[in-house]
Design an enzyme around this catalytic site. Structure first.
Site, PDB file in Angstrom:
ATOM      1  CG  HIS A 179      -1.843   1.037   1.325  1.00  0.00           C
ATOM      2  ND1 HIS A 179      -3.080   1.335   0.752  1.00  0.00           N
ATOM      3  CD2 HIS A 179      -1.554   2.147   1.802  1.00  0.00           C
ATOM      4  CE1 HIS A 179      -3.745   2.459   1.074  1.00  0.00           C
ATOM      5  NE2 HIS A 179      -2.794   3.165   1.515  1.00  0.00           N
ATOM      6  CD  GLU A 180       1.701   3.771   3.530  1.00  0.00           C
ATOM      7  OE1 GLU A 180       1.905   4.617   3.017  1.00  0.00           O
ATOM      8  OE2 GLU A 180       0.448   3.570   4.060  1.00  0.00           O
TER       9      GLU A 180
ATOM     10  CG  HIS B 235       0.677   6.147  -0.897  1.00  0.00           C
ATOM     11  ND1 HIS B 235      -0.700   6.654  -1.525  1.00  0.00           N
ATOM     12  CD2 HIS B 235      -0.110   5.429   0.314  1.00  0.00           C
ATOM     13  CE1 HIS B 235      -1.600   6.399  -0.766  1.00  0.00           C
ATOM     14  NE2 HIS B 235      -1.362   5.740   0.231  1.00  0.00           N
TER      15      HIS B 235
END
Length: 364
Positions: A19-20, A23
């Site tokens: 998920h990170e 980003h």
């Protein structure tokens, strides 16, 4: 216990990391400064700085974050770095960076589902009939336990779900069913009855039924990697629709809030799946990854979906939401998130206590 802890660390670590990473990669692509990439919250246990970015593993493993240059409203960004500031980017780029986290979780689910299907195949419930309801259309048509349905209205079927959809599609009109009984092929005409049944959410609905239940025989369909990718995308889309519908049903109070689970519940399930084999655990990570993506896309301030809602407003009106209103909304969002965390922890603990009570209660 060791298996459960290990599996939980793997599940949460993989989900948060990807998920990170979503980003992080999109921010880097747009040349936005990334100050910190952290798995977990709180004080750093392990930390290493490479270039402008500090990579660390933090003490509380219930999330993670990527800190971008110029992301905070009260951050002073030097003039020579304004071009790399997140807040100085066009709204489309900011939205892309924020959306990249949930998108990474969707992609992770597709990859994991595809891998499981390519290696282990796809388990399907066969079309063999296990039982026929008395006085049902199926019994009147002469269907018997052990019969295997091979076609409905001339359309071949290999799994129970396919057969069920074709019967539903009939709308109660007469259908032709081809069955295999021993070495003999038999074709019968059946008129489904419109009956009231409950769906997966416990709601009463009407649908055409013929009065048969499956023999619960599972067959594994082998697929090549190309088709496995297709089925991986299909499974991710199916689960996405299911999770979105579940959220709607919770808001409508059709699905009770006590069914919500938190980190403890995820840990229990992760341990169970790990004990059943690595493929089960990989599939479980994919399932939770879809869940995490949907959760993060909810339009709640402090979640990715909340930021995207602000960006959508800015794109439509041509001006950003005022910092004061954004901070108030984020405080409300954080408060709601804390309440939700407390509630799911309560649900998890209640579930454990109920399980222990059932184990300890003497059976008559």
């Amino acid at each position: 216990m060791i298996t459960t802890i290990f599996a939980t660390v793997i599940v949460l670590g993989v989900l948060i990391f990807f998920h990170e990473l979503g980003h992080f990669l999109v921010a880097k692509y747009f040349r936005v400064g990334v100050l910190k990439f952290s798995l977990g919250f709180g004080p750093a246990i392990i930390s290493k700085k490479v270039g402008e970015t500090e990579y660390c593993i933090s003490a509380i493993p219930l999330g993670g974050y990527v800190k971008l240059l110029g992301e905070s409203s009260n951050e002073d960004v030097p003039e020579d770095k304004l071009e790399a500031s997140f807040s100085n980017q066009p709204v489309g780029r900011r939205a892309a960076i924020v959306a990249a986290g949930p998108i990474a979780n969707f992609l992770l689910a597709i990859v994991f589902f595809s891998f499981v299907f390519a290696v282990s195949g796809i388990p399907q419930l066969s079309t063999e009939i296990g039982a026929v309801t008395k006085d049902s259309p199926a019994e009147k048509a002469g269907l018997k336990p052990g019969d295997k349905v091979i076609a409905v209205n001339g359309q071949p079927v290999t799994e129970w779900e396919e057969m069920s959809k074709l019967i539903k599609k009939s709308g109660g009109k007469s259908i032709q069913i081809t069955i295999e009984r021993g070495k003999e092929l038999i074709q019968v005409s059946v008129v489904p009855e419109i009956s009231k049944v409950k769906n997966i959410f416990g709601e009463e609905i009407e649908r055409p039924l013929i009065g048969v239940t499956a023999a619960q025989k599972v067959v594994v369909k082998k697929v090549n990697p190309v088709f496995a990718l297709y089925y991986g995308v299909e499974q991710t889309w199916t689960l996405t629709k299911l999770f979105v519908l579940t959220v709607i049903k919770m808001i409508e109070r059709v699905v009770p809030a006590k069914t919500l689970g938190g980190p403890i519940f995820i840990a229990q399930l992760a341990g169970q799946q790990a004990r059943q084999g690595i493929m089960n655990l990989i599939y479980f990570i994919g399932l939770i990854s879809v869940n995490l993506a949907i959760l993060n896309l909810l339009p709640v301030p402090v979640l990715d979906g909340g930021h995207l809602a602000f960006f959508a407003f800015e794109a439509i009106t041509g001006k950003p939401v005022s910092m004061e209103k954004r901070e108030i909304a984020q405080q409300v969002g954080l408060f709601l998130l804390i309440i939700l965390m407390v509630f799911v922890f309560y649900n998890d603990i209640s579930r454990i206590l109920l399980q222990k009570k059932e184990i300890l209660t003497p059976k008559p």
